[in-house]
Scaffold this motif. Structure first.
Motif, PDB file in Angstrom:
ATOM      1  N   TYR A  29      11.260   3.984 -23.280  1.00  0.00           N
ATOM      2  CA  TYR A  29      12.282   4.392 -22.530  1.00  0.00           C
ATOM      3  C   TYR A  29      13.584   4.666 -23.558  1.00  0.00           C
ATOM      4  O   TYR A  29      13.732   4.241 -24.437  1.00  0.00           O
ATOM      5  N   ASP A  87      19.275   7.881 -21.713  1.00  0.00           N
ATOM      6  CA  ASP A  87      19.358   8.926 -20.892  1.00  0.00           C
ATOM      7  C   ASP A  87      18.337   8.979 -19.632  1.00  0.00           C
ATOM      8  O   ASP A  87      18.441   9.961 -18.788  1.00  0.00           O
ATOM      9  N   SER A 133      15.101   9.139 -19.797  1.00  0.00           N
ATOM     10  CA  SER A 133      13.952   9.573 -20.030  1.00  0.00           C
ATOM     11  C   SER A 133      12.747   8.726 -20.434  1.00  0.00           C
ATOM     12  O   SER A 133      13.163   7.583 -20.821  1.00  0.00           O
ATOM     13  N   ARG A 134      11.543   9.154 -20.507  1.00  0.00           N
ATOM     14  CA  ARG A 134      10.493   8.138 -21.034  1.00  0.00           C
ATOM     15  C   ARG A 134       9.484   9.175 -21.709  1.00  0.00           C
ATOM     16  O   ARG A 134       9.211  10.181 -21.427  1.00  0.00           O
ATOM     17  N   LYS A 135       8.785   8.455 -22.586  1.00  0.00           N
ATOM     18  CA  LYS A 135       7.951   9.073 -23.578  1.00  0.00           C
ATOM     19  C   LYS A 135       6.458   8.386 -23.341  1.00  0.00           C
ATOM     20  O   LYS A 135       6.739   7.068 -23.185  1.00  0.00           O
TER      21      LYS A 135
END
Length: 315
Positions: free
Chosen positions: A96, A99, A101-103
């Protein structure tokens, strides 16, 4: 009352416990946690008190036991889940960032997550909604074709086909998204995109124009449920538009919230709720999931939903 079924990857997640902990740095992980977008969705349907079933596969190992026991405990029909002895259960690693977003790192292709029982072994009767996730269609071509064969069977048995594109670039690779998604859209009656997904699939920018484009292209499409995260959601039918604000909670972990939203909406339709109330139930269900750590968590159930609706003056 009917039932809701799904098909797709069943896996566990291994998650970074905090933000800004990229994969290339050595550090802590938390898990295994039961997951997989179709599994999260169908588990939520069962927790909301409805008949629910999943078609998929796990390995005969600790990770497979982790997710399968959760699904069964919550009331999901797992008779059509293969348990494979010589392959390991699928895993997704999640990181996490501040901003929002997640990867992801996925270990799914080649695992039991893409193995399913043959169609002749499945009994398909009285299913109202058969829900498919775009991530499941993106894993490999063989699995996509197997899912689409199963979609055809449910469709021929009068189930409504519902679809969440749930795009994961880590799974798509260089494959043509239109080639992957067009066959499911041609049978879809309820579509659950996010804002970027709607624009991408419609090849446009103005949201209303994108919606109009999809209704024009796909004759069976009845509803588009646009998920906008903290900005709420919008329900589009061919005749009207309903705006719904987000349900405010302290966000802990957004993973799975969209899948729970889908489950809340379809469960409400199964109960005969109007579109506005169904949208409210979906919003509450997704928010409850986001308020807890883990993709299949949250204090979700008929009693909690009823209490939240009453707070909104809809009890």
């Amino acid at each position: 009352m009917g039932s809701i079924w799904t098909m797709g990857e069943i896996l566990v997640e291994i998650m970074r416990p905090g933000t800004e902990m990229p994969f290339h740095l050595t550090g802590e992980f938390v898990g295994p946690l039961p997951s997989g977008a179709p599994a999260i969705f169908i588990d939520t349907v069962a927790k909301l008190g409805h008949k629910a079933g999943i078609i998929g596969g796990v390995g005969n190992d600790g990770f497979g036991r982790n997710v399968l026991e959760r699904l069964k405990r919550d009331g999901v029909n797992c008779e059509n889940v293969l348990v494979v002895n010589d392959k390991a259960t699928a895993v997704a690693f999640v990181a996490y960032f501040e901003d929002g977003s997640r990867k992801y790192i996925f270990h799914v292709d080649g695992t039991p997550a893409v193995m399913t029982p043959s169609l002749k072994e499945m009994q398909i009767r009285g299913v109202d909604f058969f829900h498919i996730m775009g991530c499941s269609l993106s894993i490999n071509e063989k699995f996509r074709k197997k899912i689409m064969e199963t979609v055809d069977v449910f469709y021929q048995n009068r189930a409504h086909i519902t679809f969440d594109p749930n795009i994961r670039v880590e799974l798509l690779g260089n494959r043509d998204i239109y080639e992957i998604f067009t066959p499911i859209m041609e049978k879809c009656s309820i579509f659950f995109p996010g804002v970027d997904e709607l624009r991408f699939i419609s090849n446009g920018n103005d949201l209303q124009a994108c919606v109009d484009n999809l209704f024009e292209r796909y004759d069976l499409l009845e509803l588009i449920i646009l998920k906008k995260g903290k900005n709420g959601s919008t329900i589009y039918s061919r005749k009207k538009k309903i705006e719904l604000p987000a349900f405010e909670v302290v966000e802990v972990d957004p993973t799975g919230a969209g899948d729970c939203f889908d489950a809340g909406f379809l469960s409400a339709l199964l109960e005969g709720k109007d579109l506005f109330t169904a949208g409210k139930i979906a919003t509450i269900t997704g928010a409850l999931n986001a308020a807890s750590f883990g993709p299949m968590e949250g204090k979700i159930g008929p009693k909690t939903i009823k209490e939240m609706l009453e707070r909104e003056g809809l009890g």
